[in-house]
Design an enzyme around this catalytic site. Sequence first.
Site, short mmCIF file in Angstrom:
data_model
loop_
_atom_site.label_atom_id
_atom_site.label_comp_id
_atom_site.label_asym_id
_atom_site.label_seq_id
_atom_site.Cartn_x
_atom_site.Cartn_y
_atom_site.Cartn_z
CD GLN A 133 -3.28 0.58 1.94
OE1 GLN A 133 -3.32 -0.50 2.53
NE2 GLN A 133 -4.26 1.43 2.01
CG ASP A 134 1.09 4.23 2.93
OD1 ASP A 134 0.91 3.17 3.57
OD2 ASP A 134 0.83 5.34 3.41
#
Length: 225
Positions: free
Chosen positions: A64-65
């Site tokens: 995701q991040d």
Amino acid sequence: MKKILKNDWEPILGPEFEKPYYQNLRQFLKEEYSMRVIYPNANDIFNALHYTSYEDTKVVILGQDPYHGPNQAHGLSFSVQPGVRVPPSLQNMYKELKADIGCEIPNHGYLVKWAEQGVLLLNTVLTVRQGEANSHKGKGWEQFTDRVIELLNEREKPVIFILWGRHAQAKKKRITNPNHYIIESVHPSPLSASRGFFGSKPFSKVNRFLSSIGEKEIDWQIPNL
């Protein structure tokens, strides 16, 4: 202009850097890096692409991040720098690796060995503010990493896409080429791992598929440091 990417990603992904959305993202990042603590280090942002070239990509593990704690993120999804505690999701990945194919659990979370064998460890957002998960969401990175996925989708040679959790599975619509192989389950996070990640055997599935198309299998064992 100085080339940002150093391998075969540059000719196909380089045009993105000239587009208005990326120019806006670049301006945003300039301000963020000058005023706040941002991870990873600016020199590490594109490490996933630097370690794993376009032609060499066999597997994509979509994150995701980046991790948002000190000294963790270095540009590869799920991976942390040496000397940092292994995060819970990666601990669960290691547990599944041991159950699936018998890999010993290493004493660190530095996954460069995977990247060097063709495992593209790609986050959908490539930067984050310290202590603030998803703080760079919606700033343009998603468009950039969607393009990475689209370029891999266009490839004739099969790619295995590992999509863990809803966020990664939202990218499935970009993978339309029937040559490719998709492996899905819930996320390895402690919040969901027991609901279908454990026992999903993604690592042996990858190697079975690679073997079936005459490609070298991934050596998933991360050695101790």
